[in-house]
Design a protein around this motif. Structure first.
Motif, PDB file in Angstrom:
ATOM      1  N   THR A   1       0.633  -1.199   0.071  1.00 42.25           N
ATOM      2  CA  THR A   1       0.024  -0.082   0.032  1.00 42.25           C
ATOM      3  C   THR A   1       0.748   0.985  -0.082  1.00 42.25           C
ATOM      4  OG1 THR A   1      -1.818  -1.361   1.221  1.00 42.25           O
ATOM      5  CG2 THR A   1      -1.889   1.017   1.242  1.00 42.25           C
ATOM      6  N   ALA A   2       2.050   1.220   0.713  1.00 43.39           N
ATOM      7  CA  ALA A   2       2.849   2.413   0.785  1.00 43.39           C
ATOM      8  C   ALA A   2       3.289   2.600  -0.757  1.00 43.39           C
ATOM      9  CB  ALA A   2       3.930   2.099   1.756  1.00 43.39           C
ATOM     10  N   PHE A   3       3.815   1.504  -1.333  1.00 47.98           N
ATOM     11  CA  PHE A   3       4.292   2.070  -2.672  1.00 47.98           C
ATOM     12  C   PHE A   3       3.107   2.321  -3.675  1.00 47.98           C
ATOM     13  CE2 PHE A   3       8.114  -0.359  -1.427  1.00 47.98           C
ATOM     14  CZ  PHE A   3       9.161   0.707  -1.755  1.00 47.98           C
ATOM     15  N   ARG A   4       2.003   1.708  -3.602  1.00 47.18           N
ATOM     16  CA  ARG A   4       1.065   2.081  -4.345  1.00 47.18           C
ATOM     17  C   ARG A   4       0.364   3.290  -4.292  1.00 47.18           C
ATOM     18  NH1 ARG A   4      -1.436  -2.789  -3.278  1.00 47.18           N
ATOM     19  NH2 ARG A   4      -2.942  -1.574  -2.043  1.00 47.18           N
ATOM     20  N   THR A   5       0.263   3.873  -2.998  1.00 46.21           N
ATOM     21  CA  THR A   5      -0.267   5.364  -2.777  1.00 46.21           C
ATOM     22  C   THR A   5       0.667   6.482  -2.913  1.00 46.21           C
ATOM     23  OG1 THR A   5       0.142   4.991  -0.369  1.00 46.21           O
ATOM     24  CG2 THR A   5      -2.135   4.350  -1.400  1.00 46.21           C
ATOM     25  N   SER A   6       1.872   5.921  -2.937  1.00 44.72           N
ATOM     26  CA  SER A   6       2.803   7.146  -3.090  1.00 44.72           C
ATOM     27  C   SER A   6       3.264   7.534  -4.285  1.00 44.72           C
ATOM     28  CB  SER A   6       4.055   7.298  -2.262  1.00 44.72           C
ATOM     29  OG  SER A   6       4.798   6.086  -2.433  1.00 44.72           O
ATOM     30  N   THR A   7       3.440   8.717  -4.868  1.00 44.55           N
ATOM     31  CA  THR A   7       4.156   8.853  -6.147  1.00 44.55           C
ATOM     32  C   THR A   7       5.768   8.539  -6.268  1.00 44.55           C
ATOM     33  OG1 THR A   7       4.450  11.067  -5.757  1.00 44.55           O
ATOM     34  CG2 THR A   7       2.638  10.529  -6.697  1.00 44.55           C
ATOM     35  N   PHE A   8       6.553   8.670  -7.346  1.00 48.51           N
ATOM     36  CA  PHE A   8       7.818   8.497  -7.241  1.00 48.51           C
ATOM     37  C   PHE A   8       8.562   9.637  -6.352  1.00 48.51           C
ATOM     38  CE2 PHE A   8      11.953   9.026  -9.123  1.00 48.51           C
ATOM     39  CZ  PHE A   8      12.785   7.787  -9.025  1.00 48.51           C
ATOM     40  N   PHE A   9       8.059  10.718  -6.284  1.00 45.88           N
ATOM     41  CA  PHE A   9       8.931  11.787  -5.621  1.00 45.88           C
ATOM     42  C   PHE A   9       8.263  11.947  -3.950  1.00 45.88           C
ATOM     43  CE2 PHE A   9       8.832  13.193  -9.962  1.00 45.88           C
ATOM     44  CZ  PHE A   9      10.161  13.311 -10.298  1.00 45.88           C
ATOM     45  N   GLU A  10       7.264  11.043  -3.695  1.00 41.24           N
ATOM     46  CA  GLU A  10       6.832  11.124  -2.232  1.00 41.24           C
ATOM     47  C   GLU A  10       7.545  10.131  -1.338  1.00 41.24           C
ATOM     48  OE1 GLU A  10       2.497  12.810  -2.763  1.00 41.24           O
ATOM     49  OE2 GLU A  10       2.592  10.461  -2.775  1.00 41.24           O
ATOM     50  N   ASP A  11       7.652  10.312  -0.383  1.00 39.39           N
ATOM     51  CA  ASP A  11       8.248   9.387   0.708  1.00 39.39           C
ATOM     52  C   ASP A  11       7.379   8.273   1.285  1.00 39.39           C
ATOM     53  OD1 ASP A  11       9.786   8.192   2.289  1.00 39.39           O
ATOM     54  OD2 ASP A  11      10.289  10.090   3.336  1.00 39.39           O
ATOM     55  N   PRO A  12       7.146   7.157   0.976  1.00 37.26           N
ATOM     56  CA  PRO A  12       6.321   5.964   1.613  1.00 37.26           C
ATOM     57  C   PRO A  12       6.479   5.954   2.925  1.00 37.26           C
ATOM     58  CG  PRO A  12       8.073   5.134   0.035  1.00 37.26           C
ATOM     59  CD  PRO A  12       8.206   6.402   0.057  1.00 37.26           C
ATOM     60  N   SER A  13       7.579   6.288   3.456  1.00 44.19           N
ATOM     61  CA  SER A  13       8.223   5.829   4.925  1.00 44.19           C
ATOM     62  C   SER A  13       6.987   6.336   5.895  1.00 44.19           C
ATOM     63  CB  SER A  13       9.417   6.418   5.280  1.00 44.19           C
ATOM     64  OG  SER A  13       9.613   7.607   5.228  1.00 44.19           O
ATOM     65  N   CYS A  14       6.479   7.649   5.469  1.00 42.86           N
ATOM     66  CA  CYS A  14       5.452   8.267   6.244  1.00 42.86           C
ATOM     67  C   CYS A  14       4.072   7.234   6.595  1.00 42.86           C
ATOM     68  CB  CYS A  14       4.902   9.601   5.729  1.00 42.86           C
ATOM     69  SG  CYS A  14       6.161  10.923   5.827  1.00 42.86           S
ATOM     70  N   TYR A  15       3.877   6.960   5.432  1.00 47.48           N
ATOM     71  CA  TYR A  15       2.719   5.885   5.603  1.00 47.48           C
ATOM     72  C   TYR A  15       2.954   4.712   6.386  1.00 47.48           C
ATOM     73  CZ  TYR A  15      -0.749   2.311   4.502  1.00 47.48           C
ATOM     74  OH  TYR A  15      -1.719   1.370   4.550  1.00 47.48           O
ATOM     75  N   LEU A  16       4.334   4.120   6.250  1.00 48.20           N
ATOM     76  CA  LEU A  16       4.670   2.916   7.037  1.00 48.20           C
ATOM     77  C   LEU A  16       4.523   3.228   8.691  1.00 48.20           C
ATOM     78  CD1 LEU A  16       7.103   1.115   4.785  1.00 48.20           C
ATOM     79  CD2 LEU A  16       4.727   0.586   5.222  1.00 48.20           C
ATOM     80  N   SER A  17       5.058   4.524   9.128  1.00 45.17           N
ATOM     81  CA  SER A  17       5.187   4.966  10.455  1.00 45.17           C
ATOM     82  C   SER A  17       3.784   4.984  10.871  1.00 45.17           C
ATOM     83  CB  SER A  17       5.888   6.324  10.458  1.00 45.17           C
ATOM     84  OG  SER A  17       7.285   6.005  10.033  1.00 45.17           O
ATOM     85  N   ASN A  18       2.864   5.377  10.314  1.00 43.29           N
ATOM     86  CA  ASN A  18       1.548   5.902  10.631  1.00 43.29           C
ATOM     87  C   ASN A  18       0.938   4.345  10.657  1.00 43.29           C
ATOM     88  OD1 ASN A  18       1.749   8.405  10.908  1.00 43.29           O
ATOM     89  ND2 ASN A  18       1.083   8.736   8.771  1.00 43.29           N
ATOM     90  N   ALA A  19       1.218   3.559   9.670  1.00 49.13           N
ATOM     91  CA  ALA A  19       0.597   2.166   9.739  1.00 49.13           C
ATOM     92  C   ALA A  19       1.061   1.461  11.246  1.00 49.13           C
ATOM     93  CB  ALA A  19       0.803   1.407   8.374  1.00 49.13           C
TER      94      ALA A  19
END
Length: 95
Positions: free
Chosen positions: A64-82
């Motif tokens: 989900t972190a990779f799917r919902t973030s664009t190439f320039f966005e940082d997916p680590s924020c999603y993982l921290s929240n999850a």
């Protein structure tokens, strides 16, 4: 900072606005950090499910972190929240 700036709480206009160079390096730094974090998170795909659960994540969270973030966005924020949400949920079930 001059005496008048300290007394009256004013600042010069040049210090308030970042220069083009500062904006460029800030954007470059942000892109570098996001790229590094994407690489680090992609390495988590190699971990087994038990290790992921030890840090509060599931394989679904990674996808989900990779799917919902664009190439320039940082997916680590999603993982921290999850991970935080999962920890809170588990703690509330234990209480």
């Amino acid at each position: 900072m001059s005496m008048a700036e300290r007394i009256f709480g004013i600042s010069s206009a040049t210090s308030a606005l970042p220069s083009r160079r500062e904006r460029f390096f800030a954007a470059l730094s942000s892109f570098r950090r996001a790229s590094f974090n994407r690489l680090s998170i992609s390495r988590l795909q190699d971990w087994d499910d038990e290790r992921l659960m030890d840090i509060g994540l599931t394989r679904s969270d990674l996808d989900t972190a990779f799917r919902t973030s664009t190439f320039f966005e940082d997916p680590s924020c999603y993982l921290s929240n999850a991970a935080r949400k999962r920890a809170r949920r588990l703690n509330s079930l234990r209480d």
